[in-house]
Scaffold this motif. Structure first.
Motif, PDB file in Angstrom:
ATOM      1  N   LEU A   1       0.835  -1.207   0.000  1.00 29.25           N
ATOM      2  CA  LEU A   1       0.000   0.000   0.000  1.00 29.25           C
ATOM      3  C   LEU A   1       0.873   1.261   0.000  1.00 29.25           C
ATOM      4  CD1 LEU A   1      -2.741  -1.029   2.587  1.00 29.25           C
ATOM      5  CD2 LEU A   1      -2.870  -1.066   0.079  1.00 29.25           C
ATOM      6  N   PRO A   2       0.370   2.354  -0.597  1.00 29.49           N
ATOM      7  CA  PRO A   2       1.140   3.600  -0.632  1.00 29.49           C
ATOM      8  C   PRO A   2       1.427   4.126   0.767  1.00 29.49           C
ATOM      9  CG  PRO A   2      -0.684   3.682  -2.186  1.00 29.49           C
ATOM     10  CD  PRO A   2      -0.901   2.457  -1.340  1.00 29.49           C
ATOM     11  N   THR A   3       2.587   4.713   0.940  1.00 27.77           N
ATOM     12  CA  THR A   3       2.983   5.318   2.205  1.00 27.77           C
ATOM     13  C   THR A   3       2.606   6.801   2.202  1.00 27.77           C
ATOM     14  OG1 THR A   3       5.149   5.960   1.371  1.00 27.77           O
ATOM     15  CG2 THR A   3       4.943   3.748   2.332  1.00 27.77           C
ATOM     16  N   PRO A   4       2.679   7.471   3.361  1.00 23.24           N
ATOM     17  CA  PRO A   4       2.444   8.925   3.389  1.00 23.24           C
ATOM     18  C   PRO A   4       3.382   9.688   2.446  1.00 23.24           C
ATOM     19  CG  PRO A   4       2.333   8.052   5.604  1.00 23.24           C
ATOM     20  CD  PRO A   4       2.796   6.915   4.730  1.00 23.24           C
ATOM     21  N   ALA A   5       4.592   9.182   2.239  1.00 24.02           N
ATOM     22  CA  ALA A   5       5.524   9.866   1.336  1.00 24.02           C
ATOM     23  C   ALA A   5       4.987   9.873  -0.088  1.00 24.02           C
ATOM     24  CB  ALA A   5       6.893   9.186   1.383  1.00 24.02           C
ATOM     25  N   LEU A   6       4.389   8.759  -0.509  1.00 27.39           N
ATOM     26  CA  LEU A   6       3.826   8.702  -1.859  1.00 27.39           C
ATOM     27  C   LEU A   6       2.568   9.561  -1.958  1.00 27.39           C
ATOM     28  CD1 LEU A   6       4.047   7.586  -4.680  1.00 27.39           C
ATOM     29  CD2 LEU A   6       2.772   5.575  -3.949  1.00 27.39           C
ATOM     30  N   THR A   7       1.787   9.594  -0.889  1.00 31.84           N
ATOM     31  CA  THR A   7       0.608  10.457  -0.868  1.00 31.84           C
ATOM     32  C   THR A   7       1.006  11.919  -1.020  1.00 31.84           C
ATOM     33  OG1 THR A   7      -0.558   8.883   0.565  1.00 31.84           O
ATOM     34  CG2 THR A   7      -1.417  11.134   0.477  1.00 31.84           C
ATOM     35  N   GLN A   8       2.129  12.304  -0.391  1.00 34.03           N
ATOM     36  CA  GLN A   8       2.617  13.674  -0.520  1.00 34.03           C
ATOM     37  C   GLN A   8       3.051  13.959  -1.953  1.00 34.03           C
ATOM     38  OE1 GLN A   8       5.982  14.593   1.959  1.00 34.03           O
ATOM     39  NE2 GLN A   8       6.034  16.737   1.356  1.00 34.03           N
ATOM     40  N   VAL A   9       3.735  13.004  -2.584  1.00 34.22           N
ATOM     41  CA  VAL A   9       4.142  13.178  -3.979  1.00 34.22           C
ATOM     42  C   VAL A   9       2.909  13.363  -4.862  1.00 34.22           C
ATOM     43  CG1 VAL A   9       5.162  12.007  -5.966  1.00 34.22           C
ATOM     44  CG2 VAL A   9       6.319  11.939  -3.762  1.00 34.22           C
ATOM     45  N   GLU A  10       1.914  12.525  -4.652  1.00 34.58           N
ATOM     46  CA  GLU A  10       0.679  12.613  -5.429  1.00 34.58           C
ATOM     47  C   GLU A  10       0.042  13.995  -5.287  1.00 34.58           C
ATOM     48  OE1 GLU A  10      -3.831  10.713  -5.414  1.00 34.58           O
ATOM     49  OE2 GLU A  10      -2.270   9.891  -4.112  1.00 34.58           O
ATOM     50  N   ALA A  11      -0.004  14.512  -4.050  1.00 33.99           N
ATOM     51  CA  ALA A  11      -0.607  15.817  -3.813  1.00 33.99           C
ATOM     52  C   ALA A  11       0.178  16.916  -4.519  1.00 33.99           C
ATOM     53  CB  ALA A  11      -0.672  16.093  -2.311  1.00 33.99           C
ATOM     54  N   MET A  12       1.504  16.830  -4.487  1.00 33.48           N
ATOM     55  CA  MET A  12       2.318  17.857  -5.128  1.00 33.48           C
ATOM     56  C   MET A  12       2.184  17.817  -6.650  1.00 33.48           C
ATOM     57  SD  MET A  12       5.799  18.276  -2.919  1.00 33.48           S
ATOM     58  CE  MET A  12       6.205  19.762  -3.857  1.00 33.48           C
ATOM     59  N   ILE A  13       2.098  16.621  -7.218  1.00 31.31           N
ATOM     60  CA  ILE A  13       1.906  16.519  -8.659  1.00 31.31           C
ATOM     61  C   ILE A  13       0.548  17.103  -9.047  1.00 31.31           C
ATOM     62  CG2 ILE A  13       1.540  14.885 -10.554  1.00 31.31           C
ATOM     63  CD1 ILE A  13       3.752  13.171  -9.391  1.00 31.31           C
ATOM     64  N   SER A  14      -0.478  16.812  -8.274  1.00 30.79           N
ATOM     65  CA  SER A  14      -1.800  17.370  -8.556  1.00 30.79           C
ATOM     66  C   SER A  14      -1.783  18.885  -8.487  1.00 30.79           C
ATOM     67  CB  SER A  14      -2.832  16.809  -7.568  1.00 30.79           C
ATOM     68  OG  SER A  14      -2.988  15.420  -7.743  1.00 30.79           O
ATOM     69  N   LYS A  15      -1.105  19.429  -7.477  1.00 33.25           N
ATOM     70  CA  LYS A  15      -1.011  20.879  -7.358  1.00 33.25           C
ATOM     71  C   LYS A  15      -0.202  21.464  -8.506  1.00 33.25           C
ATOM     72  CE  LYS A  15      -1.601  21.357  -2.346  1.00 33.25           C
ATOM     73  NZ  LYS A  15      -2.804  22.203  -2.462  1.00 33.25           N
ATOM     74  N   GLY A  16       0.831  20.758  -8.929  1.00 32.40           N
ATOM     75  CA  GLY A  16       1.619  21.219 -10.063  1.00 32.40           C
ATOM     76  C   GLY A  16       0.805  21.266 -11.340  1.00 32.40           C
ATOM     77  N   LEU A  17      -0.040  20.251 -11.549  1.00 29.23           N
ATOM     78  CA  LEU A  17      -0.912  20.234 -12.722  1.00 29.23           C
ATOM     79  C   LEU A  17      -1.900  21.404 -12.673  1.00 29.23           C
ATOM     80  CD1 LEU A  17      -1.639  16.397 -12.905  1.00 29.23           C
ATOM     81  CD2 LEU A  17      -0.319  17.728 -14.552  1.00 29.23           C
ATOM     82  N   GLU A  18      -2.433  21.673 -11.490  1.00 28.57           N
ATOM     83  CA  GLU A  18      -3.360  22.802 -11.334  1.00 28.57           C
ATOM     84  C   GLU A  18      -2.647  24.123 -11.608  1.00 28.57           C
ATOM     85  OE1 GLU A  18      -4.871  22.459  -7.410  1.00 28.57           O
ATOM     86  OE2 GLU A  18      -5.996  20.608  -7.808  1.00 28.57           O
ATOM     87  N   ALA A  19      -1.408  24.250 -11.108  1.00 23.36           N
ATOM     88  CA  ALA A  19      -0.644  25.484 -11.325  1.00 23.36           C
ATOM     89  C   ALA A  19      -0.349  25.677 -12.799  1.00 23.36           C
ATOM     90  CB  ALA A  19       0.652  25.439 -10.519  1.00 23.36           C
ATOM     91  N   ASN A  20      -0.032  24.594 -13.506  1.00 22.04           N
ATOM     92  CA  ASN A  20       0.222  24.703 -14.947  1.00 22.04           C
ATOM     93  C   ASN A  20      -1.024  25.135 -15.692  1.00 22.04           C
ATOM     94  OD1 ASN A  20       2.874  24.011 -14.735  1.00 22.04           O
ATOM     95  ND2 ASN A  20       2.723  22.075 -15.833  1.00 22.04           N
ATOM     96  N   GLN A  21      -2.164  24.603 -15.285  1.00 22.64           N
ATOM     97  CA  GLN A  21      -3.415  24.987 -15.928  1.00 22.64           C
ATOM     98  C   GLN A  21      -3.710  26.471 -15.691  1.00 22.64           C
ATOM     99  OE1 GLN A  21      -6.804  22.691 -14.708  1.00 22.64           O
ATOM    100  NE2 GLN A  21      -8.242  23.901 -15.898  1.00 22.64           N
ATOM    101  N   GLN A  22      -3.481  26.936 -14.459  1.00 23.09           N
ATOM    102  CA  GLN A  22      -3.712  28.342 -14.158  1.00 23.09           C
ATOM    103  C   GLN A  22      -2.744  29.232 -14.929  1.00 23.09           C
ATOM    104  OE1 GLN A  22      -6.246  29.673 -12.263  1.00 23.09           O
ATOM    105  NE2 GLN A  22      -5.483  31.600 -13.138  1.00 23.09           N
ATOM    106  N   ALA A  23      -1.483  28.803 -15.042  1.00 19.91           N
ATOM    107  CA  ALA A  23      -0.494  29.583 -15.792  1.00 19.91           C
ATOM    108  C   ALA A  23      -0.894  29.693 -17.252  1.00 19.91           C
ATOM    109  CB  ALA A  23       0.882  28.941 -15.664  1.00 19.91           C
ATOM    110  N   LEU A  24      -1.429  28.607 -17.821  1.00 16.89           N
ATOM    111  CA  LEU A  24      -1.886  28.648 -19.211  1.00 16.89           C
ATOM    112  C   LEU A  24      -3.063  29.603 -19.362  1.00 16.89           C
ATOM    113  CD1 LEU A  24      -1.719  27.502 -22.096  1.00 16.89           C
ATOM    114  CD2 LEU A  24      -3.265  25.677 -21.360  1.00 16.89           C
ATOM    115  N   LYS A  25      -3.969  29.567 -18.395  1.00 14.52           N
ATOM    116  CA  LYS A  25      -5.114  30.476 -18.417  1.00 14.52           C
ATOM    117  C   LYS A  25      -4.656  31.929 -18.335  1.00 14.52           C
ATOM    118  CE  LYS A  25      -9.470  31.370 -15.983  1.00 14.52           C
ATOM    119  NZ  LYS A  25     -10.332  30.933 -14.833  1.00 14.52           N
ATOM    120  N   ASP A  26      -3.707  32.196 -17.431  1.00 14.48           N
ATOM    121  CA  ASP A  26      -3.188  33.559 -17.282  1.00 14.48           C
ATOM    122  C   ASP A  26      -2.474  34.026 -18.547  1.00 14.48           C
ATOM    123  OD1 ASP A  26      -4.151  33.556 -14.710  1.00 14.48           O
ATOM    124  OD2 ASP A  26      -2.216  33.154 -13.774  1.00 14.48           O
ATOM    125  N   LYS A  27      -1.739  33.109 -19.197  1.00 19.96           N
ATOM    126  CA  LYS A  27      -0.999  33.474 -20.403  1.00 19.96           C
ATOM    127  C   LYS A  27      -1.946  33.850 -21.527  1.00 19.96           C
ATOM    128  CE  LYS A  27       2.621  31.845 -23.537  1.00 19.96           C
ATOM    129  NZ  LYS A  27       3.557  30.721 -23.874  1.00 19.96           N
TER     130      LYS A  27
END
Length: 266
Positions: free
Chosen positions: A145-171
């Protein structure tokens, strides 16, 4: 029937891509995904370096183990990426540090953008190599089963995807200006229908855009007609000034307010 503009279509596709990537990421890490996967302990995985007598040629990324035998020339002993074989060296995929100190799985201090780089590498291995199991330790427990470390990675990747989407919208809201500078003529900013690599049905005028946290403003092209971008196109309660009244914008001194180009002689 509603008709999407080029900008709306592009942003819609970006949102869809983000959702697909996030769903795929969740699928890869789901405990029930690919029932019957094999669990390796690090010492066992270390035997899979592709050398004489080794049982195979495997590497791990974010705890997921792939058979990279088909890419042997890249990973076998003596090859450029041989340090990745037989271990989880997730950090080195981002840093490029192929020393023993750098070929480790600790990614806890990486940035959002660096986590997205890891996600891209994960996509690469999923597409090109066979997934064979998981290695226990930092990212997966002894139960698989995934550990808290992997859960943190997953959360950061999701936030990164959201940030990229917002940056594209702003551009697309404020495309970068074209710019040039010479020692003879000085500087010049100007807008065109595709400046900043953003194709659109308007040209805009140069303005300074101040972003929170940024030390200096940068030049963007601003739409001059219609409602502000955060209002509906059919909203009658607007001044037909596009985004000119955005609070983070400032005119360039000495440049006519509605000019598509601003020059700054030496």
């Amino acid at each position: 029937m509603l008709r999407l503009s080029g900008r709306g279509l592009l942003l819609g596709l970006a949102a869809a891509a983000t959702a697909v990537l996030a769903a795929r990421l969740m699928g890869w890490w789901s405990p029930s995904f690919r029932a019957g996967f094999r669990l390796f302990i690090p010492e066992e995985l270390a035997r899979y370096r592709g050398g004489p007598g080794d049982p195979g040629l495997y590497l791990a990324l974010l705890g997921r183990v792939y058979d990279v035998s088909s890419g042997r020339r890249h990973y076998e002993p003596g090859a450029h990426y041989s340090g990745f074989a037989g271990r989880d060296a997730s950090r080195a995929f981002v840093t490029g540090d192929y020393s023993e100190a750098g070929l480790v799985d600790d990614v806890s201090d990486l940035s959002f953008s660096e986590m997205l780089t890891l996600q891209n590498w994960l996509s690469f291995y999923e597409k090109n190599y066979e997934f064979v199991g998981k290695v226990t330790g930092r990212f997966y427990g002894e139960d698989g089963l995934p550990t808290p470390a992997l859960t943190q990675v997953e959360a950061m990747i999701s936030k990164g995807l959201e940030a990229n989407q917002q940056a594209l919208k702003d551009k697309h809201k404020f495309p970068p200006c074209n710019s040039e500078w010479s020692s003879a003529r000085g500087g010049r900013f100007w807008c065109s229908p595709d400046s900043g690599g953003v194709s659109r049905d308007w040209t805009g005028v140069p303005r300074k855009l101040y972003k929170p946290g940024a030390k200096e403003p940068h030049c963007v092209c601003v739409r001059t007609t219609g409602p502000p971008s955060d209002q509906a196109l059919d909203n009658p309660a607007h001044r037909n000034r596009g985004d000119l009244d955005h609070p983070n914008l400032e005119e360039y001194p000495g440049c006519p307010p509605l000019s598509m180009a601003c020059s700054f002689p030496l």
